[in-house]
Design a protein around this motif. Structure first.
Motif, mmCIF file in Angstrom:
data_model
loop_
_atom_site.group_PDB
_atom_site.id
_atom_site.type_symbol
_atom_site.label_atom_id
_atom_site.label_comp_id
_atom_site.label_asym_id
_atom_site.label_seq_id
_atom_site.Cartn_x
_atom_site.Cartn_y
_atom_site.Cartn_z
ATOM 1 N N SER A 141 1.249 -1.066 0.113
ATOM 2 C CA SER A 141 -0.018 -0.167 0.145
ATOM 3 C C SER A 141 0.574 1.499 0.278
ATOM 4 O O SER A 141 0.640 2.312 -0.909
ATOM 5 C CB SER A 141 -0.990 -0.380 1.133
ATOM 6 N N GLU A 142 2.372 0.757 0.498
ATOM 7 C CA GLU A 142 2.858 2.635 0.804
ATOM 8 C C GLU A 142 4.184 2.524 -0.734
ATOM 9 O O GLU A 142 3.892 3.754 -0.351
ATOM 10 C CB GLU A 142 3.867 2.321 1.985
ATOM 11 N N LEU A 143 4.172 1.631 -1.140
ATOM 12 C CA LEU A 143 5.019 1.307 -2.359
ATOM 13 C C LEU A 143 3.346 2.069 -3.607
ATOM 14 O O LEU A 143 3.503 3.080 -4.832
ATOM 15 C CB LEU A 143 5.358 0.079 -2.921
ATOM 16 N N SER A 144 2.101 1.547 -3.226
ATOM 17 C CA SER A 144 1.639 1.884 -4.773
ATOM 18 C C SER A 144 0.830 3.821 -3.755
ATOM 19 O O SER A 144 1.001 4.674 -5.133
ATOM 20 C CB SER A 144 -0.133 1.514 -4.373
ATOM 21 N N GLU A 145 0.754 4.188 -3.308
ATOM 22 C CA GLU A 145 0.851 5.872 -3.095
ATOM 23 C C GLU A 145 2.055 6.553 -3.658
ATOM 24 O O GLU A 145 2.225 7.190 -3.903
ATOM 25 C CB GLU A 145 0.863 5.752 -1.461
ATOM 26 N N ALA A 146 3.625 5.916 -3.081
ATOM 27 C CA ALA A 146 4.814 7.170 -2.741
ATOM 28 C C ALA A 146 4.762 6.318 -4.982
ATOM 29 O O ALA A 146 5.132 7.652 -5.223
ATOM 30 C CB ALA A 146 5.764 6.050 -2.980
ATOM 31 N N ILE A 147 4.197 5.581 -5.207
ATOM 32 C CA ILE A 147 4.419 5.782 -7.091
ATOM 33 C C ILE A 147 3.104 6.225 -7.319
ATOM 34 O O ILE A 147 3.625 7.584 -8.731
ATOM 35 C CB ILE A 147 4.777 4.376 -7.170
ATOM 36 N N ASN A 148 1.750 6.774 -7.282
ATOM 37 C CA ASN A 148 1.635 7.772 -7.185
ATOM 38 C C ASN A 148 1.226 8.516 -6.931
ATOM 39 O O ASN A 148 0.976 9.886 -7.237
ATOM 40 C CB ASN A 148 -0.157 7.001 -6.971
ATOM 41 N N SER A 149 2.364 8.861 -5.789
ATOM 42 C CA SER A 149 2.533 10.480 -5.377
ATOM 43 C C SER A 149 3.763 10.994 -6.016
ATOM 44 O O SER A 149 4.026 12.335 -5.577
ATOM 45 C CB SER A 149 1.982 10.711 -3.978
ATOM 46 N N MET A 150 4.770 9.855 -7.123
ATOM 47 C CA MET A 150 5.707 10.473 -7.040
ATOM 48 C C MET A 150 6.009 11.624 -7.986
ATOM 49 O O MET A 150 7.072 12.028 -7.580
ATOM 50 C CB MET A 150 6.631 9.361 -7.481
ATOM 51 N N PHE A 151 5.248 11.892 -8.798
ATOM 52 C CA PHE A 151 6.156 12.718 -9.449
ATOM 53 C C PHE A 151 5.292 13.758 -9.277
ATOM 54 O O PHE A 151 5.952 15.359 -9.060
ATOM 55 C CB PHE A 151 4.767 12.476 -10.671
ATOM 56 N N ARG A 152 4.576 14.568 -8.056
ATOM 57 C CA ARG A 152 4.042 15.629 -7.176
ATOM 58 C C ARG A 152 5.154 16.146 -6.517
ATOM 59 O O ARG A 152 5.540 17.368 -6.058
ATOM 60 C CB ARG A 152 3.203 15.079 -6.785
ATOM 61 N N TRP A 153 6.112 14.774 -5.962
ATOM 62 C CA TRP A 153 7.083 15.121 -4.991
ATOM 63 C C TRP A 153 8.445 15.506 -5.835
ATOM 64 O O TRP A 153 9.299 16.098 -5.618
ATOM 65 C CB TRP A 153 7.322 13.927 -4.871
ATOM 66 N N TYR A 154 8.830 14.895 -7.421
ATOM 67 C CA TYR A 154 9.860 15.254 -8.342
ATOM 68 C C TYR A 154 9.830 17.136 -8.068
ATOM 69 O O TYR A 154 10.038 17.993 -8.105
ATOM 70 C CB TYR A 154 10.354 14.865 -8.886
ATOM 71 N N GLN A 155 7.838 17.292 -8.383
ATOM 72 C CA GLN A 155 7.649 18.430 -8.973
ATOM 73 C C GLN A 155 7.846 19.814 -7.803
ATOM 74 O O GLN A 155 8.619 20.971 -7.622
ATOM 75 C CB GLN A 155 6.520 19.255 -9.249
ATOM 76 N N ASP A 156 7.589 18.948 -6.504
ATOM 77 C CA ASP A 156 7.198 19.573 -5.324
ATOM 78 C C ASP A 156 9.446 19.631 -4.398
ATOM 79 O O ASP A 156 9.060 20.613 -3.442
ATOM 80 C CB ASP A 156 6.873 19.400 -4.143
ATOM 81 N N ALA A 157 10.179 19.177 -5.255
ATOM 82 C CA ALA A 157 11.400 19.284 -4.342
ATOM 83 C C ALA A 157 11.957 21.017 -5.204
ATOM 84 O O ALA A 157 11.464 21.449 -6.147
ATOM 85 C CB ALA A 157 12.812 17.907 -5.164
#
Length: 250
Positions: free
Chosen positions: A85-101
């Motif tokens: 579940s954490e891996l799925s959430e991370a992959i679905n959120s990853m683009f936004r995390w790179y945007q927010d960095a």
């Protein structure tokens, strides 16, 4: 979201997005002996230093401190990959995390330190970083990307080498310079990804979720069905953007 403190080298979890401070983010190719969250929490620093994957983490922490950032995110030790579940959430959120960095450090382990500026094009063209599926979003999403060589020597930045990067990747300069990706057609985005590879067949679809701005559950083991599901999600988005209007009877 977990972040690594560059100073204390402790990993902390942030539940509320408002609590997250400015952070740096790492983009890299996975190699041997990558350090997991479980490794980081259970092994001593001496034991971690024996692993090959520690070097890039150490480089990243030192660079972040030099640039004035306290926090770092990286996909090796900041995700609990034992939790589906954490891996799925991370992959679905990853683009936004790179945007927010605030900044992205792209570590090109196969590019020599002594690469001259006039030799960047052939050097980057031969780097495996540009052949991987996941690094496509890691190039496009962040505002600022700085590229580093084998021993963490600065090579260039995304904005300083837009034309070179466009030649290497086939991505138009405007999108590397920050033009919204929604302005690019689905066919164009697919062309950017066409020559890239992933280790797991499902990741060919999963690594494109953020680029197409779609979310879907991860089902490792589904094989090529993952890409079919991605295409269906993209088609649904297109229909929502251009809803069918039946003709009026006159």
């Amino acid at each position: 979201m977990r972040l690594l403190n560059a100073h204390s080298r402790r990993i902390e979890e942030f539940v509320c997005a408002d609590d997250i401070e400015e952070f740096a983010i790492l983009s890299h190719r996975w190699g041997k002996e990558e350090i997991t969250l479980q490794d980081w929490e259970s092994l001593s620093i001496a034991e971690l230093q024996e692993k090959e994957g520690y070097r890039k983490i150490d480089y990243c922490c030192k660079q972040a401190i030099q640039d004035g950032y306290h926090w770092i995110w990286m996909d090796t030790c900041c995700i609990d990959k034992t939790s589906s579940s954490e891996l799925s959430e991370a992959i679905n959120s990853m683009f936004r995390w790179y945007q927010d960095a605030s900044i992205c450090y792209a570590y090109l382990a196969d590019v020599p330190d002594n690469t001259a500026q006039d030799a960047l094009l052939p050097a980057l063209s031969q780097s495996q970083w540009f052949t991987r599926g996941w690094t496509l979003q890691e190039l496009l999403a962040p505002r600022e990307v700085v590229f580093f060589s084998t021993n963490w020597k600065k090579l260039t930045s995304k904005l300083a080498s837009v034309e070179i990067l466009s030649t290497v990747t086939g991505i138009e300069c405007i999108y590397l310079e920050g033009e919204p990706l929604e302005d690019a057609s689905a066919a164009k985005k697919m062309s950017w990804a066409s020559s890239r590879m992933t280790t797991r067949i499902e990741d060919i679809a999963y690594c494109l979720l953020g680029i197409f701005d779609v979310n879907m559950p991860l089902i490792y083991g589904e094989g090529k069905k993952a890409f079919r599901r991605l295409q269906e999600e993209i088609s649904m988005l297109s229909l929502q953007s251009f809803p069918f209007q039946p003709p009026c009877n006159s």
